[in-house]
Design a protein around this motif. Structure first.
Motif, PDB file in Angstrom:
ATOM      1  N   TYR A 351       0.834  -1.202   0.000  1.00  0.00           N
ATOM      2  CA  TYR A 351       0.000   0.000   0.000  1.00  0.00           C
ATOM      3  C   TYR A 351       0.868   1.252   0.000  1.00  0.00           C
ATOM      4  O   TYR A 351       1.897   1.323   0.673  1.00  0.00           O
ATOM      5  N   ASP A 352       0.432   2.235  -0.790  1.00  0.00           N
ATOM      6  CA  ASP A 352       0.979   3.588  -0.716  1.00  0.00           C
ATOM      7  C   ASP A 352      -0.118   4.544  -1.156  1.00  0.00           C
ATOM      8  O   ASP A 352      -0.774   4.304  -2.174  1.00  0.00           O
ATOM      9  N   TYR A 405      -8.532  -1.653  -1.033  1.00  0.00           N
ATOM     10  CA  TYR A 405      -7.405  -1.318  -0.159  1.00  0.00           C
ATOM     11  C   TYR A 405      -7.896  -0.917   1.222  1.00  0.00           C
ATOM     12  O   TYR A 405      -9.069  -0.580   1.421  1.00  0.00           O
ATOM     13  N   ASP A 406      -6.991  -0.997   2.189  1.00  0.00           N
ATOM     14  CA  ASP A 406      -7.233  -0.431   3.514  1.00  0.00           C
ATOM     15  C   ASP A 406      -5.943   0.207   3.983  1.00  0.00           C
ATOM     16  O   ASP A 406      -4.865  -0.090   3.470  1.00  0.00           O
ATOM     17  N   GLU A 407      -6.056   1.109   4.943  1.00  0.00           N
ATOM     18  CA  GLU A 407      -4.892   1.876   5.413  1.00  0.00           C
ATOM     19  C   GLU A 407      -4.295   1.306   6.684  1.00  0.00           C
ATOM     20  O   GLU A 407      -3.515   1.967   7.376  1.00  0.00           O
ATOM     21  N   LYS A 412      -1.813  -4.236  11.951  1.00  0.00           N
ATOM     22  CA  LYS A 412      -2.261  -4.633  10.619  1.00  0.00           C
ATOM     23  C   LYS A 412      -1.606  -3.746   9.559  1.00  0.00           C
ATOM     24  O   LYS A 412      -1.766  -2.520   9.584  1.00  0.00           O
ATOM     25  N   GLU A 413      -0.855  -4.358   8.667  1.00  0.00           N
ATOM     26  CA  GLU A 413      -0.209  -3.612   7.591  1.00  0.00           C
ATOM     27  C   GLU A 413      -1.247  -3.179   6.555  1.00  0.00           C
ATOM     28  O   GLU A 413      -2.123  -3.965   6.187  1.00  0.00           O
ATOM     29  N   PHE A 436       3.360   3.225 -11.242  1.00  0.00           N
ATOM     30  CA  PHE A 436       2.957   4.101 -10.153  1.00  0.00           C
ATOM     31  C   PHE A 436       3.841   3.941  -8.933  1.00  0.00           C
ATOM     32  O   PHE A 436       3.879   4.795  -8.050  1.00  0.00           O
ATOM     33  N   TYR A 437       4.557   2.819  -8.831  1.00  0.00           N
ATOM     34  CA  TYR A 437       5.415   2.539  -7.698  1.00  0.00           C
ATOM     35  C   TYR A 437       6.839   3.076  -7.891  1.00  0.00           C
ATOM     36  O   TYR A 437       7.646   3.028  -6.965  1.00  0.00           O
ATOM     37  N   LYS A 438       7.128   3.622  -9.067  1.00  0.00           N
ATOM     38  CA  LYS A 438       8.505   4.017  -9.371  1.00  0.00           C
ATOM     39  C   LYS A 438       9.031   5.116  -8.447  1.00  0.00           C
ATOM     40  O   LYS A 438      10.192   5.106  -8.054  1.00  0.00           O
ATOM     41  N   ASN A 439       8.196   6.049  -8.140  1.00  0.00           N
ATOM     42  CA  ASN A 439       8.642   7.204  -7.373  1.00  0.00           C
ATOM     43  C   ASN A 439       8.182   7.196  -5.921  1.00  0.00           C
ATOM     44  O   ASN A 439       8.117   8.228  -5.272  1.00  0.00           O
ATOM     45  N   VAL A 440       7.818   5.976  -5.417  1.00  0.00           N
ATOM     46  CA  VAL A 440       7.358   5.930  -4.032  1.00  0.00           C
ATOM     47  C   VAL A 440       8.248   4.987  -3.217  1.00  0.00           C
ATOM     48  O   VAL A 440       8.988   4.190  -3.782  1.00  0.00           O
TER      49      VAL A 440
END
Length: 440
Positions: A351-352, A405-407, A412-413, A436-440
Motif C-alpha cells: 500500500y501507498d 485497499y485499507d490503510e 495490521k499492515e 505508479f510505484y517508481k517514485n514511491v
C-alpha cells in the motif's frame, strides 16, 4: 473400455432414467449401450405421460446389441409392463453377465412407473437388486420402522435376489443396508440438505454396475457407487419449480478445473517474475490465488503455500500452487466473489497513498474499508476481519472492484488487493500500475 448395457425408460427432464444412466456410466469411464423401454413426458412437477414401447421394439433393440456388441454388465431400470419385462427376462436369463436391478416402481413425484409383481421374477436373474425404502415396503409387504426391520426385509428379498441393497435415504433411518445372503453391511447415510436429488436411484444402480464391471468386487462397487452418488448430490443442479437433479459430472468438472487452476497459476507466476515486481509486495509478502467456479471454501481456492516472497526486484515461492495454499487472500477473494461471482483471482500488493491516487486517476474501480470502524466483535473473532472489510468495500458497488485497499490498523499492515476474473487479468492490472510505484 468396459461396457454397460442399460435397459430403462427415458426422462424428458434429463435428470433420471436412461439420461442419468448414460451420464453416470460415462463419468465413471464405461461405454453405455442403451435399450429404451418407455418415453416419459415429465418435468420437476411430475410425470405427465408415459408411452411404453412395444415389447417387440424392446426386443429388437436388445437383439441388435446382442448380435454385434459385447458388454460386461447389465443395468435394468424402468420396465413399464409385464410384457416388456418378459422380453427382458428372456434375455437376461440366457446371458452370463451380472444384472443390477433397480426396481423403478415410482417416479420421485409419486407416479407409478412399473407394476410391482414384475420384479419378483426378474430378481431371480439379478446379481443385485437396489430397492429404495418405499419399494422395499411394497415388495415385502412390511411396515419398516427400524434397522432390524430393514434386515428382516433384506432376508425376505433374498428369497428372490441373491443380494440386495436397501436404500433408506427417503426414510428417517440412518443406514443403507447391503445383504449378500450371508452377511449384513451397514452404510451410514450422509444427508445433504438439498432438493436437487432427482436421479439418485438410477445413478446409484448404474454406478454400482459400472464399478462392478471395473473391479469385479460387489461390496467395493457398492461403496464406490454410494460415494459417487453422494458427490453427484453434493454438486446437484437446480432445474424447475419443484426440485433439481443430481450432477454426475460435477466432480469431473471440478477436478478438471482444479488442474486448470493450478497450471494457470504457474503460468501467471512466471509472468509476474518477468515483471520484476519484488518492490510491489507488502512486508507480509503476498499470494496469488485462483478459485474453481463454485468454491465451497478455502480448500477450493488454489494458492502458493508459503506465499510469494520478494528478493529485491525479484520474486520467488518455496512451493507449487496447491488448493488450500492461501488463507488471507483466499478469504478476500471468496468474500468478494459472494458479491461478484465472476471474480476468481486475487493478489496482495504494497500500500501507498500515492499509488492509490494514481490507480483512481487511471480509471480503475477502487473500493476501500476503514479498519478503525471495525466492530469489536469482529476484531475479537479470529479470521473475520477481512471478511468484514471486503463486505464493507463491496457493498453497494454495481460492478466488481479492480482494487480493494485499507490503510491498516493496530498490528495490521495496509494492503492493496488486486481482483480479477483470472490470474492473467491480475497480471495485466499489475503491469499497468507498476509504473505508479517508481517514485514511491
Amino acid at each position: 473400455m468396459k461396457r454397460v448395457l442399460i435397459i430403462a425408460g427415458s426422462d424428458s427432464s434429463g435428470g433420471a432414467g436412461i439420461q442419468a444412466d448414460i451420464k453416470t456410466a460415462s463419468a465413471i469411464g464405461l461405454y453405455p449401450l442403451t435399450v429404451i423401454t418407455a418415453v416419459t413426458a415429465q418435468n420437476t412437477k411430475g410425470v405427465q405421460r408415459i408411452h411404453l414401447l412395444s415389447p417387440e421394439d424392446v426386443k429388437y433393440q436388445i437383439d441388435a446389441i446382442a448380435d454385434d456388441i459385447d458388454f460386461d454388465v447389465i443395468k435394468v431400470g424402468m420396465l413399464g409392463s409385464y410384457e416388456i419385462a418378459r422380453k427382458v427376462i428372456d434375455f437376461v436369463k440366457t446371458v452370463k453377465k451380472p444384472v443390477i436391478l433397480d426396481p423403478v416402481m415410482f417416479a420421485q413425484s409419486g407416479s407409478r412407473l412399473t407394476p410391482e409383481d414384475i420384479f419378483y421374477e426378474i430378481m431371480k436373474y439379478s446379481y443385485l437388486a437396489t430397492p429404495n425404502f418405499y419399494e422395499t415396503q411394497q415388495l415385502t409387504g412390511m411396515n419398516i420402522a427400524s434397522l432390524k426391520d430393514v434386515k428382516e426385509a433384506a432376508k425376505k428379498l433374498c428369497n428372490y435376489a441373491p443380494r440386495v441393497l436397501i436404500k433408506c435415504g427417503d426414510s428417517k433411518l440412518d443406514y443403507d443396508v447391503f445383504y449378500d445372503g450371508y452377511e449384513f453391511y451397514e452404510f451410514k447415510i450422509q444427508r445433504i440438505n438439498t432438493v436437487n436429488s432427482h436421479g439418485t436411484g438410477c445413478s446409484l444402480a448404474t454406478a454400482i454396475a459400472s464399478y462392478l464391471a471395473l473391479n469385479g468386487d460387489i461390496l467395493g462397487a457398492v461403496k464406490m457407487g454410494r460415494e459417487f452418488v453422494f458427490n453427484a448430490i453434493k454438486n446437484g443442479i437446480p432445474l424447475g419449480s419443484q426440485f433439481g437433479t443430481v450432477n454426475q459430472m460435477g466432480e469431473l468438472y471440478k477436478n478438471s478445473h482444479r488442474f486448470y487452476c493450478v497450471s494457470k497459476l504457474n503460468e501467471a507466476f512466471q509472468l509476474l517474475k518477468e515483471l520484476k515486481i519484488g518492490r510491489l509486495l507488502p512486508e507480509i509478502q503476498s499470494n496469488l490465488v485462483y478459485s474453481i467456479l463454485e468454491p465451497a471454501g478455502i480448500d477450493d481456492v488454489a494458492g502458493f503455500k508459503g506465499r510469494i516472497i520478494s528478493m529485491g526486484e525479484d520474486i520467488f515461492t518455496p512451493s507449487c500452487p496447491q488448493f488450500g495454499g492461501s488463507k488471507h487472500i483466499a478469504r478476500v477473494l471468496l468474500t468478494a466473489k459472494s458479491f461478484f461471482p465472476e471474480l476468481n483471482s486475487a493478489m496482495a500488493l504494497r500500500y501507498d497513498r500515492r499509488v492509490v491516487d494514481q490507480i483512481k486517476k487511471a480509471g480503475f474501480n477502487t473500493a476501500f474499508f476503514d479498519r478503525k470502524k471495525e466492530p469489536k466483535e469482529v476484531r475479537e473473532k479470529e479470521g473475520s476481519s477481512l471478511d468484514w472489510g471486503v463486505k464493507v468495500a463491496c457493498k453497494g458497488l454495481d460492478r466488481y472492484p479492480d482494487f480493494i485497499y485499507d490503510e491498516g490498523g493496530m498490528g495490521k499492515e495496509p494492503v492493496i488487493r488486486v481482483l480479477g476474473k483470472d490470474p492473467f487479468e491480475i497480471v495485466e492490472k499489475i503491469k499497468k500500475i507498476k509504473v505508479f510505484y517508481k517514485n514511491v
